[in-house]
Design a protein around this motif. Structure first.
Motif, PDB file in Angstrom:
ATOM      1  N   GLN A   1       0.825  -1.205   0.000  1.00 63.61           N
ATOM      2  CA  GLN A   1       0.000   0.000   0.000  1.00 63.61           C
ATOM      3  C   GLN A   1       0.860   1.256   0.000  1.00 63.61           C
ATOM      4  N   ARG A   2       1.923   1.232   0.829  1.00 67.43           N
ATOM      5  CA  ARG A   2       2.833   2.394   0.855  1.00 67.43           C
ATOM      6  C   ARG A   2       3.535   2.568  -0.488  1.00 67.43           C
ATOM      7  N   LEU A   3       3.942   1.433  -1.084  1.00 66.47           N
ATOM      8  CA  LEU A   3       4.619   1.496  -2.378  1.00 66.47           C
ATOM      9  C   LEU A   3       3.680   2.020  -3.455  1.00 66.47           C
ATOM     10  N   ASN A   4       2.431   1.536  -3.434  1.00 70.79           N
ATOM     11  CA  ASN A   4       1.443   1.990  -4.420  1.00 70.79           C
ATOM     12  C   ASN A   4       1.183   3.489  -4.286  1.00 70.79           C
ATOM     13  N   LYS A   5       1.130   3.978  -3.038  1.00 66.94           N
ATOM     14  CA  LYS A   5       0.896   5.404  -2.819  1.00 66.94           C
ATOM     15  C   LYS A   5       2.048   6.246  -3.346  1.00 66.94           C
ATOM     16  N   LYS A   6       3.276   5.771  -3.100  1.00 69.75           N
ATOM     17  CA  LYS A   6       4.445   6.513  -3.582  1.00 69.75           C
ATOM     18  C   LYS A   6       4.495   6.521  -5.104  1.00 69.75           C
ATOM     19  N   LEU A   7       4.173   5.367  -5.722  1.00 69.58           N
ATOM     20  CA  LEU A   7       4.170   5.306  -7.183  1.00 69.58           C
ATOM     21  C   LEU A   7       3.103   6.225  -7.768  1.00 69.58           C
ATOM     22  N   ASP A   8       1.955   6.294  -7.109  1.00 62.99           N
ATOM     23  CA  ASP A   8       0.883   7.160  -7.577  1.00 62.99           C
ATOM     24  C   ASP A   8       1.309   8.624  -7.530  1.00 62.99           C
ATOM     25  N   VAL A   9       2.007   8.997  -6.460  1.00 65.83           N
ATOM     26  CA  VAL A   9       2.510  10.369  -6.338  1.00 65.83           C
ATOM     27  C   VAL A   9       3.514  10.658  -7.451  1.00 65.83           C
ATOM     28  N   ILE A  10       4.389   9.688  -7.725  1.00 60.21           N
ATOM     29  CA  ILE A  10       5.411   9.873  -8.765  1.00 60.21           C
ATOM     30  C   ILE A  10       4.757  10.018 -10.127  1.00 60.21           C
ATOM     31  N   LEU A  11       3.784   9.140 -10.429  1.00 59.12           N
ATOM     32  CA  LEU A  11       3.122   9.177 -11.727  1.00 59.12           C
ATOM     33  C   LEU A  11       2.328  10.459 -11.919  1.00 59.12           C
TER      34      LEU A  11
END
Length: 377
Positions: A46-56
């Protein structure tokens, strides 16, 4: 003493705050009630998905001073497409042969949802008579990345446009425009490229109408590509066909047999520049030029494996290819019309001959938007 008591109270308050939400108003929960209201820690995924979403989201962010996002969810469009192709062959002896099929005229509807744009076009000639060529050209554009996919199978649609022999005494003009069923060509591949200044420069504004360019902007681009080429000629049939129109042609094309069965693959690294010029809020001219260094590998060498290809790299197998894109569009943000052109140039050489292939499409289109996007609260 009062300072000591104040420090103790401050320490206790900060400790309770660190435990999480232990206060609601002025009420302090006990341990049992805390278990029921404590927020679960997010998992690693979940943390990784959130960080990737912010990056994208940061990656796709647009500068709205330069790019106006699309205000509608859906697009409808009609497009007319013309397909051009030329192949120029130069023999070691100096003989030159220029070939091309007739121009293909296609028309059809397109339908878009947000950034996704799909449709089909029909060859107008096929409505009146059967044709044996296949032309597939798909282009996808986002602010960051562009992708061209193409496949061309000419069947036996080539015609001789020009033939120049080393022996100038032979008049080859009767061959101009003559069909050449002895030759066929198949080409397929893709180009994918990254747009560096995608926050301000919009490729879709000029080529897919999913945004509007508000101010003129430019960007460097870099990409990779792959293509697969087959060039087959039945030399005896070729000589038989053309000798019916021109006598003595067989002696003039003494080295033409080397053309039989050309089959190779190209791997390309490309770079270039794009520029969108805004004449007024509705009128835009977009253009780009990309040059690529292509390494050509014959099919027989390719089948020997990657290791053998890398071990036998030769500078003589490197050619320079070019892709040009032009787009002129009038877009009011409610309806649009315009034209665009995409031109690809591919080269190949051996010690016996060299070929120069040109493939291009011209699109004329018009359409409108509907179903305005709901504003997010």
């Amino acid at each position: 003493m009062r300072q000591v008591i104040f420090c103790i109270l401050l320490f206790l308050a900060s400790s309770m705050t660190c435990l999480g939400e232990t206060f609601v108003g002025t009420q302090l929960y006990d341990d049992a009630s805390m278990d029921s209201v404590a927020v679960k820690k997010p998992t690693f995924l979940q943390r990784l998905n959130k960080k990737l979403d912010v990056i994208l989201r940061s990656f796709s962010k647009k500068d709205t001073n330069y790019i106006e996002p699309q205000q509608y969810d859906f697009t409808a469009m009609v497009q007319h497409t013309q397909v051009y192709q030329y192949t120029n062959v130069v023999m070691q002896s100096g003989d030159r042969l220029t070939l091309s099929p007739d121009v293909v005229f296609k028309v059809g509807p397109y339908f878009g949802w947000k950034w996704l744009f799909l449709g089909t076009t029909v060859d107008v000639k096929s409505l009146f008579k059967s044709t044996n060529g296949t032309y597939i050209d798909l282009s996808l554009y986002s602010n960051q990345i562009g992708l061209d996919i193409y496949y061309i199978d000419n069947g036996s649609n080539f015609k001789i446009r020009h033939l120049k022999l080393k022996d100038q005494k032979i008049d080859t003009s009767p061959l101009n425009g003559q069909p050449l069923s002895a030759l066929s060509e198949h080409t397929g591949g893709f180009n994918i490229y990254y747009i560096l200044n995608h926050h301000k420069f919009s490729y879709p504004a000029a080529f897919s109408q999913s945004t509007r360019q508000k101010r003129s902007a430019a960007s460097a681009m870099a990409g990779i590509g792959y293509s697969h080429h087959k060039f087959n000629i039945d030399y005896l049939d070729f000589i038989t066909q053309i000798s019916e129109s021109v006598s003595g042609i067989e002696e003039g094309l003494s080295d033409g047999a080397q053309l039989s069965g050309v089959h190779y693959r190209s791997f390309t690294l490309s770079g270039g520049w794009g520029y969108n010029h805004v004449f007024n809020p509705c009128l835009l001219l977009g253009m780009s030029l990309m040059g690529g260094l292509s390494y050509n590998v014959t099919e027989s060498k390719y089948r020997e494996g990657f290791y053998n290809v890398m071990k036998n790299i030769s500078l003589g197998n490197i050619t320079f290819d070019v892709t040009v894109r032009l787009g002129l569009v009038y877009n009011t943000s409610k309806w649009f019309t315009g034209l665009s052109a995409i031109m690809h140039n591919y080269n190949y050489k051996t010690k016996y001959f060299r070929t120069n292939n040109f493939y291009g499409t011209l699109n004329i289109y018009g359409g409108f938007y509907f179903d305005i996007k709901k504003k997010k609260r």
